[in-house]
Scaffold this active site. Sequence first.
Site, PDB file in Angstrom:
ATOM      1  N   HIS A  65       0.838  -1.195   0.000  1.00 51.38           N
ATOM      2  CA  HIS A  65       0.000   0.000   0.000  1.00 51.38           C
ATOM      3  C   HIS A  65       0.871   1.242   0.000  1.00 51.38           C
ATOM      4  CE1 HIS A  65       0.864  -0.934   4.232  1.00 51.38           C
ATOM      5  NE2 HIS A  65       0.794   0.373   4.460  1.00 51.38           N
ATOM      6  N   CYS A 212       1.961   3.560  12.021  1.00 44.09           N
ATOM      7  CA  CYS A 212       2.894   3.043  11.030  1.00 44.09           C
ATOM      8  C   CYS A 212       3.219   4.169  10.049  1.00 44.09           C
ATOM      9  CB  CYS A 212       2.324   1.827  10.306  1.00 44.09           C
ATOM     10  SG  CYS A 212       0.920   2.187   9.227  1.00 44.09           S
TER      11      CYS A 212
END
Length: 701
Positions: A65, A212
């Site tokens: 992603h 993250c």
Amino acid sequence: MSDMITADLVDLDLSADSKEAAARALAERMVSLGRVTDLEGFLADVAAREAQMPTGLDGGIGIPHCRSAHVTEPTLAFGRSAAGIDFGAPDGPADLIFLIAAPAGADDAHLTILSALARQLMNSEFTDALRSAGDAATAAALIRGDEAAATPATPAAEGAVSASQNTAAAPAAASAGTAAASTGTGTDADASSGAGSEAAGRPFRIVAVTSCPTGIAHTYMAAESLENAGRAAGVELVVETQGSAGFTRLDPEVIAAADGVIFAHDVPVRDKDRFAGKPTVDVGVKAGINRPAELIGEVRQRAARGEVTSGSAPSTPVERAGDAGEGYGTKLRKWLMSGVSYMVPFVAAGGLLIALGFAIGGYKVNKAPSVMDHFVWTQGDSWAALLFQIGVVSFGFLVPVLAGYIAYGMADRPGLVPGFVGGMIASTISAGFLGGLVAGLLAGGVVMGIQKINIPAAMRGIMPVVVIPLISSAIVGFLMFVVVGKPIASAQKGMTDWLNGLSGSNAILLGALLGLMMCFDLGGPVNKVAYTFATAGIAVSDPSDSAMKIMAAVMAAGMVPPLAMALATTVRGKLFTPTERENGKAAWVLGASFISEGAIPFAAADPLRVIPSSMVGGAVTGALSMAFGATLRAPHGGIFVVPLIGNPFLYLIAIAAGVCVTTALVVVLKGLRKPAGQAAAGGTAPGAAAAAKEDRQPVAA
């Protein structure tokens, strides 16, 4: 989520054999639908994100992603691989691959939906249904959360589906997390580890933060995994997800009531001070996904032992530089070296300025009036007095800086104020260098003790600004003025008197010892001890003759190793590798400038020959310098301060003698081995290894 994935974005027979090929195959579907404008540019962004951290997860899942300027709208593509594709997960290849594409400026609602999907991936019923889906339309419907296609959902899945159907409510759910409470009692071990809270009649409470680099997938998967593990363990667990959709701070009352904290993050936790004073486990975000039960057990054990954090910085600068589990002796050495490293620039600047003042204005410049009262622009004596007086002010910081940064090495920034105060008191009561060492250690110890006290949440905001500086400065001041100051001042005076009385063989032996120390680890801790000992003696406006002799011997010995290596590579180049011969050219300049580190490449490659040879040459130079009565007012400078040296000709002879001795020993010892000189001796001597790892200051050569 209906507009994010359609059947055209699903490939149930993904044939790619690598993660790059898988990303390309799924990205091509996005390009064909106009969701991605530049295939190669988008794939470059995916690869850049993958390089930060592998996106494979336990359970056969891969989630490449990224955010990209080449994405027109938030899009999700899904592929199922029969053979499996390696995305770096610990348990092996992934068979379910989700390519998530977010525009660089995606709105919060879309990102919240993507984060809801990330939470769904932690639901085994959801992933099992995808593995058994018979066609692309069914798989797309499952991912969208269409009720007609969805399997019976667990509470976690229901939360994710509701998030995708109601984006208005999603940010709060995704950011603040949900309390994961259960009536289960857990194991006996769990119950005992959480004894403090559970004895009070309530479950153990944990607050967690997950984050993250991209903030789309791992952040929310870790949150879901922790919440599920919390339910299974019978604890109350609330997660703050600091993701791309922003984050809602946990209620301060929730944090205050928590018994422990878990940080699962790969980017800095925002507003970390809110969680200070609690048992804390700090790990990467993947640990939150893969081993949540272990993290919960660990934080409960820390709570049972009474371990708490003191603030936003989980470790001091010194502890970050070392290894976990180091002994007290190792930490003490690093604390002291922290202070010395910050002190040395003040010594160098002040010492050179004082020496220049003496060189220009003569040795009576220390009797000159203040330049504020008398300064004539055209008179050299005025400029000499100016340089001298600036140097004296710089030297005045020596002891406070030493003490302040010893305390900083122990307790981080809260240690600075009491450290500087204690150091200044040491200067005031004439406790000198020894007083600075003691003041720094006392200040750091006092602050570390205060930080271990469990402070009410309402007071944490004023602790680093008001409470810690006030209390620690008062305690350190009391100890320095009333308890330890006078004995230390007496010890300092005794040492000074001893140095002033050195003569004959005693002075020569001291010079040899200091020479050995300067050449043992070439800029490491032993070298710095000798150098600091010497600079402490001249850190006054009118140093004694003995102190200046010691300074001269130390600098002369420190110049020997690099100069000797440079000479050896010149006279017997065949004994050295081509790289060493190149290093030898630089060593001429480094040695002449009193930078002992110029010999480190040679010592690291052949420690058993180079280090003993250097120590012998350094001892010869130190002893001769003391015997010749050479003096030095400047703490640094090498051959560039020869005009400031007393007996300069004999001083240079002392250096040349040591260089010749070291060169001869190195050549002889290297000549006894294989003649090619390419089989460098294995291993690294303790001194060289320590020196290579130290954060050296060139001026502390």
